[in-house]
Design a protein around this motif. Structure first.
Motif, PDB file in Angstrom:
ATOM      1  N   ASN A 191      -6.573   2.142   5.210  1.00 56.08           N
ATOM      2  CA  ASN A 191      -7.568   2.208   4.437  1.00 56.08           C
ATOM      3  C   ASN A 191      -7.465   0.450   2.371  1.00 56.08           C
ATOM      4  N   GLN A 192      -6.022   1.997   2.191  1.00 54.96           N
ATOM      5  CA  GLN A 192      -5.736   0.717   1.133  1.00 54.96           C
ATOM      6  C   GLN A 192      -5.196  -0.392   1.409  1.00 54.96           C
ATOM      7  N   SER A 240      -0.829   6.732   9.121  1.00 58.18           N
ATOM      8  CA  SER A 240      -2.053   7.088   8.031  1.00 58.18           C
ATOM      9  C   SER A 240      -3.497   6.696   7.108  1.00 58.18           C
ATOM     10  N   ARG A 241      -4.121   6.848   6.906  1.00 60.58           N
ATOM     11  CA  ARG A 241      -5.664   6.494   7.255  1.00 60.58           C
ATOM     12  C   ARG A 241      -5.261   6.107   5.902  1.00 60.58           C
ATOM     13  N   TYR A 242      -5.278   6.464   4.659  1.00 62.36           N
ATOM     14  CA  TYR A 242      -5.071   6.126   3.185  1.00 62.36           C
ATOM     15  C   TYR A 242      -4.213   4.902   3.477  1.00 62.36           C
ATOM     16  N   VAL A 243      -3.260   4.382   3.863  1.00 59.11           N
ATOM     17  CA  VAL A 243      -2.556   2.770   4.388  1.00 59.11           C
ATOM     18  C   VAL A 243      -2.732   2.033   4.868  1.00 59.11           C
ATOM     19  N   TYR A 271       4.265   7.923   3.247  1.00 61.95           N
ATOM     20  CA  TYR A 271       3.723   6.743   3.637  1.00 61.95           C
ATOM     21  C   TYR A 271       4.627   5.771   4.717  1.00 61.95           C
ATOM     22  N   SER A 314       0.765  -1.399  -0.007  1.00 66.52           N
ATOM     23  CA  SER A 314       0.087   0.056  -0.003  1.00 66.52           C
ATOM     24  C   SER A 314       0.699   2.011   0.031  1.00 66.52           C
TER      25      SER A 314
END
Length: 266
Positions: A218-219, A213-216, A207, A199
């Motif tokens: 979620n991904q 991290s919300r991105y990491v 990242y 991710s």
């Protein structure tokens, strides 16, 4: 006035000639066939990072450890392909559908971000080019990608990619990333760890697997769930393995404490 026009015309011809020669040389240079058996000592991206550190006066060394594909977790291999290039095994270096979608996004944002790159394209860029995003570099990348696909097997391309991809500031390759982030070898990565590392590939300096991290989050969950749906991961089995590993880690720590508490000579 005529003299100025001539000068301008000559200048344009010279510039065009330079661009054509600069791009054209990538049809024969570098020697890609050598990658069939040899491993690259240092990539263009590694050199770029070292130049950045030198300019900023940062004393730092590249972290990179080569491992064959047989010593990389199959979960990691699957997770990276899902995250970066789901058509890797079937395309010939380019995913035109993904490139079209990326171009449409660029037009909407009025920015040239050059997304939609396949693993083969990313490998070409990492090995030989700079991170700059401009049309000339993309043409060079396309030529090198075509040559990689013509000369190397898919297995060799993914092996090279997993060993040179950036996975942290100065951390290149999955073995160095696994040791740095998880304290284990690439072969030992769990499905969750594999999904998390995959991710961060789009922006490994922004990242981190151990961040908030919300991105990491979620991904990595998206990648993990795809692996579950495809039968790559069986959640119940994964939970048992994780519990066993945790118990083993506790046992090792307990043994270390006991060894320290033993009187000398006993």
């Amino acid at each position: 006035m005529k003299i100025m026009k001539r000068i301008l015309l000559i200048a344009l011809i010279l510039v065009a000639g330079y661009i054509i020669v600069d791009i054209g040389r990538y049809f024969v240079y570098p020697d890609i066939t050598s990658l069939k058996k040899s491993r690259p000592a240092k990539t263009a991206f590694m050199e770029h990072r070292e130049e950045q550190w030198l300019k900023k006066g940062i004393k730092k060394k590249i972290k990179n450890s080569w491992v064959p594909l047989s010593r990389i977790s199959p979960y990691l291999l699957k997770a990276v392909i899902i995250a970066e290039d789901d058509k890797f095994w079937s395309h010939e270096g380019f995913d035109f559908e993904a490139m079209q979608k990326a171009l449409e996004k660029d037009i909407k944002k009025k920015k040239f971000q050059a997304g939609g790159s396949t693993i083969s394209q990313q490998l070409a860029k990492n090995l030989y080019l700079s991170p700059s995003k401009n049309p000339v570099r993309k043409i060079k990348e396309a030529i090198l990608t075509w040559r990689l696909e013509q000369n190397l097997t898919k297995r060799r391309i993914i092996e090279l990619y997993l060993n040179v991809a950036e996975l942290g500031d100065g951390i290149f390759g999955i073995e160095a990333a696994a040791l740095n982030h998880y304290g284990k070898h690439a072969a030992e990565l769990s499905p969750r760890e594999a999904a998390t590392l995959a991710s961060i590939l789009p922006n490994p300096r922004r990242y981190t697997p151990d961040g908030n991290s919300r991105y990491v989050e979620n991904q990595s969950e998206r990648i993990y769930q795809i692996m579950v749906r495809r039968g790559i991961v069986i959640p119940e089995f994964d939970e048992v393995i994780n519990e066993t590993q945790s118990e083993n880690d506790i046992d090792v720590e307990d043994q270390k404490i006991k060894d320290k508490e033993k009187p000398e000579g006993s």
